[in-house]
Design a protein around this motif. Structure first.
Motif, mmCIF file in Angstrom:
data_model
loop_
_atom_site.group_PDB
_atom_site.id
_atom_site.type_symbol
_atom_site.label_atom_id
_atom_site.label_comp_id
_atom_site.label_asym_id
_atom_site.label_seq_id
_atom_site.Cartn_x
_atom_site.Cartn_y
_atom_site.Cartn_z
ATOM 1 N N ARG A 44 -92.038 51.942 17.437
ATOM 2 C CA ARG A 44 -92.933 50.822 17.730
ATOM 3 C C ARG A 44 -93.011 49.871 16.528
ATOM 4 O O ARG A 44 -92.906 48.646 16.686
ATOM 5 C CB ARG A 44 -94.332 51.348 18.074
ATOM 6 N N ASN A 45 -93.148 50.416 15.344
ATOM 7 C CA ASN A 45 -93.232 49.576 14.155
ATOM 8 C C ASN A 45 -91.939 48.805 13.924
ATOM 9 O O ASN A 45 -91.962 47.636 13.512
ATOM 10 C CB ASN A 45 -93.572 50.436 12.928
ATOM 11 N N ALA A 46 -90.821 49.455 14.204
ATOM 12 C CA ALA A 46 -89.529 48.776 14.041
ATOM 13 C C ALA A 46 -89.397 47.622 15.030
ATOM 14 O O ALA A 46 -88.908 46.538 14.677
ATOM 15 C CB ALA A 46 -88.387 49.769 14.222
ATOM 16 N N ALA A 47 -89.835 47.835 16.270
ATOM 17 C CA ALA A 47 -89.766 46.772 17.279
ATOM 18 C C ALA A 47 -90.662 45.603 16.891
ATOM 19 O O ALA A 47 -90.263 44.432 16.994
ATOM 20 C CB ALA A 47 -90.161 47.323 18.646
ATOM 21 N N LEU A 48 -91.865 45.905 16.448
ATOM 22 C CA LEU A 48 -92.792 44.845 16.055
ATOM 23 C C LEU A 48 -92.244 44.049 14.880
ATOM 24 O O LEU A 48 -92.401 42.827 14.808
ATOM 25 C CB LEU A 48 -94.157 45.442 15.705
ATOM 26 N N ALA A 49 -91.580 44.745 13.951
ATOM 27 C CA ALA A 49 -91.002 44.063 12.792
ATOM 28 C C ALA A 49 -89.894 43.101 13.201
ATOM 29 O O ALA A 49 -89.646 42.095 12.519
ATOM 30 C CB ALA A 49 -90.457 45.101 11.804
ATOM 31 N N GLU A 50 -89.242 43.409 14.333
ATOM 32 C CA GLU A 50 -88.179 42.544 14.843
ATOM 33 C C GLU A 50 -88.712 41.484 15.792
ATOM 34 O O GLU A 50 -87.927 40.718 16.369
ATOM 35 C CB GLU A 50 -87.126 43.384 15.562
ATOM 36 N N GLY A 51 -90.030 41.439 15.959
ATOM 37 C CA GLY A 51 -90.627 40.463 16.862
ATOM 38 C C GLY A 51 -90.439 40.814 18.327
ATOM 39 O O GLY A 51 -90.550 39.946 19.198
ATOM 40 N N GLU A 52 -90.170 42.092 18.641
ATOM 41 C CA GLU A 52 -89.939 42.531 20.007
ATOM 42 C C GLU A 52 -91.182 43.225 20.558
ATOM 43 O O GLU A 52 -92.031 43.720 19.805
ATOM 44 C CB GLU A 52 -88.755 43.501 20.053
ATOM 45 N N ILE A 53 -91.276 43.274 21.889
ATOM 46 C CA ILE A 53 -92.340 44.042 22.529
ATOM 47 C C ILE A 53 -91.921 45.506 22.509
ATOM 48 O O ILE A 53 -90.868 45.866 23.027
ATOM 49 C CB ILE A 53 -92.572 43.589 23.980
ATOM 50 N N PRO A 54 -92.705 46.376 21.884
ATOM 51 C CA PRO A 54 -92.284 47.782 21.793
ATOM 52 C C PRO A 54 -92.306 48.466 23.147
ATOM 53 O O PRO A 54 -93.032 48.068 24.061
ATOM 54 C CB PRO A 54 -93.323 48.395 20.848
ATOM 55 N N ARG A 55 -91.517 49.502 23.267
ATOM 56 C CA ARG A 55 -91.509 50.302 24.484
ATOM 57 C C ARG A 55 -92.811 51.084 24.568
ATOM 58 O O ARG A 55 -93.252 51.709 23.598
ATOM 59 C CB ARG A 55 -90.329 51.276 24.471
ATOM 60 N N PHE A 56 -93.425 51.045 25.718
ATOM 61 C CA PHE A 56 -94.705 51.722 25.883
ATOM 62 C C PHE A 56 -94.496 53.201 26.213
ATOM 63 O O PHE A 56 -93.517 53.576 26.867
ATOM 64 C CB PHE A 56 -95.511 51.068 27.013
ATOM 65 N N LEU A 57 -95.425 54.018 25.773
ATOM 66 C CA LEU A 57 -95.434 55.421 26.166
ATOM 67 C C LEU A 57 -95.640 55.499 27.677
ATOM 68 O O LEU A 57 -96.555 54.867 28.216
ATOM 69 C CB LEU A 57 -96.575 56.153 25.443
ATOM 70 N N ASP A 58 -94.807 56.256 28.373
ATOM 71 C CA ASP A 58 -94.897 56.293 29.832
ATOM 72 C C ASP A 58 -95.221 57.673 30.391
ATOM 73 O O ASP A 58 -95.330 57.852 31.597
ATOM 74 C CB ASP A 58 -93.608 55.768 30.472
#
Length: 484
Positions: A372-386
């Motif tokens: 999640r932190n890596a996605a946010l750092a890239e400006g992406e919407i992180p994958r949600f826990l499902d």
């Protein structure tokens, strides 16, 4: 006396396993291995890259156990289970594996009874009661619950904001943001679907379909009754029998049939001609931006990300509540320890790590938080826990909430998760046979005939369905596992 006996059995079990192959908390070594390392194999149909990361973390914690991820058991669901059966016939069953249908696994000799290991494990005391009793037959535990997936209502927040619905006393309530209130009732849910639809097929930019349903038809009779009676489980199952002749089930089924008869855009059910002539209706409507609401499972949380990439905002509202409150409906998955394993204690330890165990969940959350932190750092919407824990571990649920941050409305369901009532599909024997009967065109009382007959026929059909469901399930349940 019972507690003393149980404690005695736990102590005896602990010493016995330690002497033989090691306990789940103290894995031993394999004297037949050149290095003393215990070799295990694992298979499921999930994200194999993530499985590998989780298995690597397991081997760090338990350096005397080496786990190989089996990639040769392919497919998912029933196909995966069929491939497990084939592997078992060749003596090549993985030590731990996911299973699509627990009774099928038992009847094909795939599963080891892990009741003694489960009972001796302190983590299992924190598994929610409505989940812990599943997977047990005639005193034997042949499966462990892995995750619970949420069933709820995806709603298109943009459609509701544009609709400008206001509370209509006696019909439905709308909050200050223009959304349905989160403690909405079953009746409000149906009324909103009818009110928000705009079945404009000539100007599809205005098209709004009120409700996508659960695999083609509303699931009301399975869920509504359990919201009105705290003692009733999913689909009126009370631990012994189904109760389809109850007033709650009959009312829910009447509402289901009445709604399913509509072809006016209230639901995704339309006439074949309209469907064929309008490609816009042939899409996954909640994802395409035309569906206002969708009864859905949390494994579809990818839709929230996908829709957001097209500036469509999707929330996840709780399933509407009944007179007894909200008992979140959930969908359970399971894993088994192989009947062919040479290392049952260590295999159970691996199954626990990959499913319900606290240590495994904390390792899983470490990885998901890093992703999640890596996605946010890239400006992406992180994958949600499902998928969600089946136990009330201190600290774990605090971390879970952060991994669904950004899904409007989900916290209302999570705040009631300890009261969840799981579905029956993967663990109750004979239940799948009942549904085959329901949809069998040669059955006089099949679903299509009920829809045609209409709501007034529900009470008559309820008797037939109840007799059939109880017959199929009780015949299978009585002897399941007794000869294994």
């Amino acid at each position: 006396m019972k507690k003393i006996f149980v404690l005695f059995m736990v102590i005896v079990l602990g010493f016995g396993l330690a002497a033989c192959k090691g306990t789940p908390t103290d894995p031993g070594t394999d004297p037949t291995s050149p290095t003393g390392t215990i070799e295990l194999t694992y298979a499921d149909w999930g994200d194999q890259e993530f499985n590998k990361r989780l298995i690597d973390a397991f081997m760090v914690k338990y350096p005397n156990i080496r786990v190989t991820l089996r990639s040769d058991i392919s497919g998912s669901g029933a196909t995966f289970t069929g491939n497990l059966i084939t592997a078992a016939q060749a003596g090549l069953l993985p030590d731990v594996f996911a299973i699509d249908n627990v009774p099928v696994g038992i009847n094909n000799g795939l599963a080891l009874d892990v009741a003694s290991l489960w009972d001796a494990d302190p983590d299992t005391a924190l598994v929610y009661d409505n989940i812990a009793f599943t997977g047990v037959y005639n005193g034997k535990r042949y499966a462990v619950p892995s995750f619970q997936f949420l069933k709820g209502i995806m709603i298109n927040l943009d459609i509701f904001e544009s609709a400008n619905l206001n509370t209509v006393p006696g019909q439905y309530r709308i909050d200050n943001d223009g959304y349905p209130v989160k403690d909405w009732t079953h009746e409000e849910f149906v009324n909103i679907a009818k009110a928000i639809k705009n079945f404009d097929l000539d100007n599809t930019e205005n098209l709004v379909v009120g409700l996508d349903t659960w695999y083609g038809s509303p699931d009301f009779q399975q869920v509504w009754p359990m919201m009105n009676d705290a003692d009733v489980q999913y689909d009126t199952w009370d631990g012994t029998q189904f109760n389809y002749t109850s007033a709650d089930w009959i009312y829910a089924m009447q509402e289901k049939v009445a709604l399913h008869q509509l072809t006016d855009g209230t639901t995704t059910r339309v006439t074949p001609e309209v469907y064929e002539n309008n490609p816009v209706l042939q899409q996954y409507l909640i994802n395409a931006g035309y569906g206002a609401m969708d009864i859905e499972g949390s494994w579809q949380f990818w839709v929230v990300n996908d829709a957001a990439s097209r500036d469509i905002n999707i929330g996840f509202w709780p399933y509407p509540s009944g007179s007894a409150g909200l008992f979140p409906p959930t969908i359970l998955d399971y894993q088994m320890v192989s009947s062919q394993t040479d290392h049952p204690a260590e295999a159970f330890l691996l199954a626990k790590w990959m499913t319900f165990g606290k240590d495994g969940w904390n390792a899983r959350l470490d990885m998901l938080e890093a992703d999640r932190n890596a996605a946010l750092a890239e400006g992406e919407i992180p994958r949600f826990l499902d998928r969600f824990p089946v136990a009330n571990y201190p600290g774990v649920w605090d971390r879970v909430y952060a991994l669904v941050d950004g899904i409007e409305g989900i916290e209302y369901t999570l705040n009631r998760i300890e009261h969840s009532k799981p579905d029956l599909d993967k663990w109750l024997p004979g239940y799948n046979l009942f549904w085959d009967w329901v949809y069998n065109p040669e059955n006089q009382y099949n679903w299509d005939n009920l829809v045609e007959a209409g709501p007034t026929a529900v009470a008559t059909y309820a008797v037939q369905w109840q007799n059939a469901a109880n017959g199929f399930v009780q015949d299978e349940l009585e002897n399941l596992g007794s000869d294994n």
